[in-house]
Scaffold this active site. Sequence first.
Site, PDB file in Angstrom:
ATOM      1  N   ASP A 151     -22.431  48.211 -62.215  1.00  0.00           N
ATOM      2  CA  ASP A 151     -20.752  47.651 -62.354  1.00  0.00           C
ATOM      3  C   ASP A 151     -19.929  48.060 -61.290  1.00  0.00           C
ATOM      4  O   ASP A 151     -19.190  47.853 -60.944  1.00  0.00           O
ATOM      5  CB  ASP A 151     -19.882  48.917 -63.679  1.00  0.00           C
ATOM      6  CG  ASP A 151     -20.320  50.197 -63.238  1.00  0.00           C
ATOM      7  OD1 ASP A 151     -21.462  50.231 -62.899  1.00  0.00           O
ATOM      8  OD2 ASP A 151     -19.476  50.137 -64.126  1.00  0.00           O
ATOM      9  N   GLU A 152     -20.743  48.430 -59.766  1.00  0.00           N
ATOM     10  CA  GLU A 152     -19.488  48.614 -58.640  1.00  0.00           C
ATOM     11  C   GLU A 152     -21.003  48.458 -57.968  1.00  0.00           C
ATOM     12  O   GLU A 152     -22.034  48.349 -57.429  1.00  0.00           O
ATOM     13  CB  GLU A 152     -19.521  49.625 -58.740  1.00  0.00           C
ATOM     14  CG  GLU A 152     -20.349  51.040 -58.700  1.00  0.00           C
ATOM     15  CD  GLU A 152     -19.997  53.153 -58.482  1.00  0.00           C
ATOM     16  OE1 GLU A 152     -18.497  52.452 -58.265  1.00  0.00           O
ATOM     17  OE2 GLU A 152     -20.380  53.639 -59.629  1.00  0.00           O
TER      18      GLU A 152
END
Length: 543
Positions: A105-106
């Site tokens: 997610d990043e």
Amino acid sequence: MRRLPSIFHVDLDAFYASVEQLHKPSLRGKPVVVGGIGNRGVVSTASYEARAFGVHSALATGIARRRAPNAAYLIPRFGAYQAYSERVMALMHELSPLVEPLSLDEAFIDISHLFEPLDSESTHSATLRAQQIAAELRDRIKTETGLTASVGAGTSKLIAKIASDAEKPDGLVVIEPGTEQTWLDPLPVRALWGVGPATADRLRKIGATTVAELRTLSRNELTAVVGASYGGTLYAIARGQDDRDISTDREMKSVSVEDTYAEDLLDPATITAHMDDLVTRLGSRIRKAGRSGRTITIKVRGHDFTTVSRSETTPNPTDDPATIRAATHRMLPGAVAAATQTVPGVRLLGVGLSGLAEWAQLDLFAADDELETALDFWDQAAEPGPAAEDGDFDMPRGTVIEPGPEPEPDPESESESESEPAPEPDPGPDPADVTTPVDTVEGERSPRQFGPLPPGTRGAVETAVSERRFLPGQDVAHDEFGSGWVQGSGLGRVTVRFERPWTEPGRIKTVWASDPALHLVDAAAVAREALALLAEAHPDPQR
């Protein structure tokens, strides 16, 4: 440091919980907790609605249930998360070839090529340009996935990472070059990479609660407080100094396995046997990865959450389970004694290998009678020594292959005296907290991509298939009633909410778990269908 704000940090907001809310219309706007669903599980992600009740990542699920009893507690569906992650990463790669994923997610993005010619670009116009690019990326992520992302931009990874956290959720913060120190100074020291609660407390005791106050301390003063290795790093990042470039090829840094047990382990022989099982799994994984390592680390967590880690470094890289097992036998008695000196019982064991290499020095001597030797250690008075640095070795069931070098290591160690408050006594094992070490239906995808799995979740789907057990959050389909997801189960019955990501909140029905018309569904397939429908509804004008 760069002259222009050409580094982005993109972070999807409450990623797992947000995907669950997208896929479950009846949960939108309500508290959702994803992770190990049993009382010995750990929260992986909590929605912002759940965070309002004090539920956060790494919190014990038993504590989370007391704080937010009406929240939806769901197992992770990694197939769905990977599908969304792949789409978001593809959007980033369309923006720039220089993308450095940190997890599902990043990621960091280098957009230097969008500022050319660099020499003629003023810092103010570059800041406005970065805001425009970040806003367009954020809008595309929202349109094509339904998820919100927070974006930070700056002249370094450090600044971009802190900026992306500044206005969550759905934030956009660009730090204009030349203003970094002014922006950093009022922030609490906890905002800096690597500063955890214990380090922040030590800094507070010497008068440093903000970055500005931290900058008044000399390098020698910081070294005396947080140690030689991290003192210099903290001195630099307090001044916004970070010259690291975007790395598109992040090397494997460590491999570890870990188990949380439904009941405390009390007997030394049982504890040693469980550690041996972990070593066997670790050896299999490290050999499949074609790596070996020099530093062997064990982790022991007691009933009251006191956590102790110990490490031992071998002269040469090894992938030999016998060598790793012998080292764990030497370290285990002391670590257990330190973790259980207040309350007996071991709730978690882990073992990891770091300092990885692509070859192993053959061991000339094999360890004999290892179990008997280890049990001899238990009979000795094991003095609890200082706990080794915990770092990022909080790896749940299954293997976790950590990419490096991000994030910055946390220098603080979790010693016997620094433990979480003891939770209320467990009511007993929860049959939903699956601990069988098997793969999921979707397949065990790359741990480098997924990062750590929450305890009690690895293997949950396949176990449910084989035993006709249905766990909260799983995707199902019924031949008569259609598709939906499991709200709960017990006493041979399954309660299903029949709705899909693209429908209105659906009706609830309870059916028999033995009903042959009820089937589990691959979460990745549901996610791919939802993404395809979004793509049809919002054609990409750039394609």
